[in-house]
Design an enzyme around this catalytic site. Structure first.
Site, PDB file in Angstrom:
ATOM      1  N   ASN A 358      -2.274  27.807 -36.884  1.00 55.73           N
ATOM      2  CA  ASN A 358      -2.888  27.197 -37.795  1.00 55.73           C
ATOM      3  C   ASN A 358      -4.543  27.011 -37.555  1.00 55.73           C
ATOM      4  O   ASN A 358      -4.852  27.606 -36.472  1.00 55.73           O
ATOM      5  CB  ASN A 358      -2.429  26.032 -38.614  1.00 55.73           C
ATOM      6  CG  ASN A 358      -2.409  26.279 -40.033  1.00 55.73           C
ATOM      7  OD1 ASN A 358      -3.510  26.432 -40.642  1.00 55.73           O
ATOM      8  ND2 ASN A 358      -1.143  26.447 -40.773  1.00 55.73           N
ATOM      9  N   HIS A 360      -6.095  24.622 -35.892  1.00 54.96           N
ATOM     10  CA  HIS A 360      -6.481  24.412 -34.413  1.00 54.96           C
ATOM     11  C   HIS A 360      -6.109  25.361 -33.515  1.00 54.96           C
ATOM     12  O   HIS A 360      -6.801  25.675 -32.490  1.00 54.96           O
ATOM     13  CB  HIS A 360      -5.538  23.019 -34.107  1.00 54.96           C
ATOM     14  CG  HIS A 360      -6.068  22.444 -32.915  1.00 54.96           C
ATOM     15  ND1 HIS A 360      -5.478  22.654 -31.427  1.00 54.96           N
ATOM     16  CD2 HIS A 360      -7.000  21.602 -32.608  1.00 54.96           C
ATOM     17  CE1 HIS A 360      -5.896  21.825 -30.894  1.00 54.96           C
ATOM     18  NE2 HIS A 360      -6.915  21.390 -31.212  1.00 54.96           N
ATOM     19  N   CYS A 361      -5.245  26.387 -33.844  1.00 57.00           N
ATOM     20  CA  CYS A 361      -4.841  27.440 -32.947  1.00 57.00           C
ATOM     21  C   CYS A 361      -5.987  28.469 -32.913  1.00 57.00           C
ATOM     22  O   CYS A 361      -6.221  29.151 -32.132  1.00 57.00           O
ATOM     23  CB  CYS A 361      -3.382  28.167 -33.293  1.00 57.00           C
ATOM     24  SG  CYS A 361      -2.006  26.866 -33.437  1.00 57.00           S
ATOM     25  N   LEU A 362      -6.600  28.621 -34.073  1.00 59.19           N
ATOM     26  CA  LEU A 362      -7.538  29.583 -34.273  1.00 59.19           C
ATOM     27  C   LEU A 362      -8.856  29.354 -33.604  1.00 59.19           C
ATOM     28  O   LEU A 362      -9.769  30.121 -33.259  1.00 59.19           O
ATOM     29  CB  LEU A 362      -8.032  29.836 -36.000  1.00 59.19           C
ATOM     30  CG  LEU A 362      -6.803  30.520 -36.523  1.00 59.19           C
ATOM     31  CD1 LEU A 362      -7.109  30.448 -37.925  1.00 59.19           C
ATOM     32  CD2 LEU A 362      -6.317  32.058 -36.057  1.00 59.19           C
TER      33      LEU A 362
END
EC number: 3.5.3.12
Length: 371
Positions: A358, A360-362
């Site tokens: 999501n 944060h991962c991006l």
């Protein structure tokens, strides 16, 4: 320049918290057909909104290969351009958090990156795709684009989503991820902890047992736990004892309730509910991937690791995933209460979580420094 003969801690550097001021954010334009439905066409409009929100408050560095730059520029043409910077750095996928550099600062106006090894979340053991050479090479190029020096962590495998810090000496990780066989199988828990302390300039590592159920990263900490500020944290939660997440969150809560941070503080813990209804892959979505040989596949009905904890803090804002679930509004309320000084920006996230992560991962933050 790559620094091979020292470590951040030895040089007086440390990783600042995400809630500290940013100079900018890295993002990578999503096009991998085995990660994104319809080769990114479904998620790219969400990226436009993400870039709109972030570039309004800090610099936005967008990695996009030459073949897809016209597409990205066309979709972003209606946004103010003065804070959007295109970087022609090729990658294998779009997870800047995990393949990008982890930044450290020294409090005296210097900023450097850390180059970890990246092996697509598990390499030959349980990695998600077999060819990740461009991802692994990206961090060095990202730092070079900004003129930042880079520490070489050697063969140590780590993703940015597997660590959270408070900027005051505390690191939080999950055992499920950092002790997984696909990362650093020849290192003991103690050796892994020593590496974290040296490279993140920290004093204490807190090991949570688990992450989010069915998280294909081997349960990254950034999907289950986040710092609000030093001594205050958020934990993904469910009261449903029949949900497989219940025992995982309960185990993490027990650790957090008994732990103290690097400065001896007990934690104030806020429970952030997971979506009421499991977020799953639809048959239509499953049919809209194009997988390479050896790539992990999505199946209809597969439960995704949907979590509101995977928010991103940019300057003055909380970018919050929304899943079309009745808990969306409750997540907004809790985040607004935790971050009264920030604007909560809810963005649709189903097309993102289908890719495996999501907001944060991006994203990967670039800390602000006094030059």
């Amino acid at each position: 320049m790559m620094i091979k003969d020292s470590t951040p801690k030895a040089d007086g550097f440390y990783m600042p918290a995400e809630f500290s001021p940013h100079a900018g954010t890295f993002l990578i334009w999503p096009v991998r057909p085995g990660s994104w439905t319809n080769a990114g066409a479904d998620v790219q409009p969400v990226f436009v909104e993400l870039i709109r929100e972030i570039s309004a408050v800090e610099e936005l560095y967008l990695l996009v290969d030459e073949a897809h730059r016209p597409q990205a520029e066309n979709m972003l043409k209606d946004l103010p351009q003065q804070h959007i910077h295109y970087l022609a750095i090729p990658t294998d996928d779009a997870w800047a958090r995990d393949m990008g550099p982890t930044y450290v600062i020294d409090g005296q106006g210097r900023r450097r990156g850390i180059n970890w090894r990246f092996n697509a979340w598990g390499g030959d053991f349980d990695g998600l795709y077999p060819d990740y050479g461009q991802d692994d090479a990206a961090a060095e190029k990202m730092c070079a684009a900004l003129g930042d020096e880079l520490y070489d962590a050697g063969d140590f495998v780590l993703e940015g989503g597997s660590i959270h810090v408070d900027g005051e000496g505390t690191v939080v990780v999950t055992e499920a991820c950092l002790l997984s066989q696909g990362r650093n199988p020849d290192l003991s828990k103690e050796q892994i902890e020593a590496m974290l302390l040296k490279y993140l300039g920290a004093e204490k590592v807190i090991w949570l047992p688990r992450g989010i159920h069915n998280d294909e990263t081997n349960e990254h900490v950034d999907n289950v736990f986040a710092f609000v500020r030093p001594g205050e944290v958020l934990l993904a939660w469910t009261d449903d004892k029949d949900d497989p997440q219940y025992e995982l969150s309960q185990a993490d809560l027990e650790v957090l309730e008994s732990a103290t941070d690097a400065r001896g503080r007990k934690f104030v813990i806020h429970k952030l509910p997971i979506p009421q209804e499991p977020v799953c892959i639809t048959a239509e979505e499953a049919d809209s991937f194009t997988f390479e040989e050896g790539e992990d596949r999505r199946e209809p009905g597969e439960r995704l690791a949907a979590s509101y904890v995977n928010f991103y803090l940019c300057n003055g804002k909380v970018i919050l995933p929304q899943f079309g679930d009745e808990m969306d509004i409750e997540a907004q309320r809790i985040l607004g209460k935790c971050f009264p000084e920030r604007k909560v920006v809810p963005l649709p996230a189903k097309a993102v979580i289908v890719g495996g992560g999501n907001f944060h991962c991006l994203t990967q933050q670039i800390p602000a420094i006094e030059r």
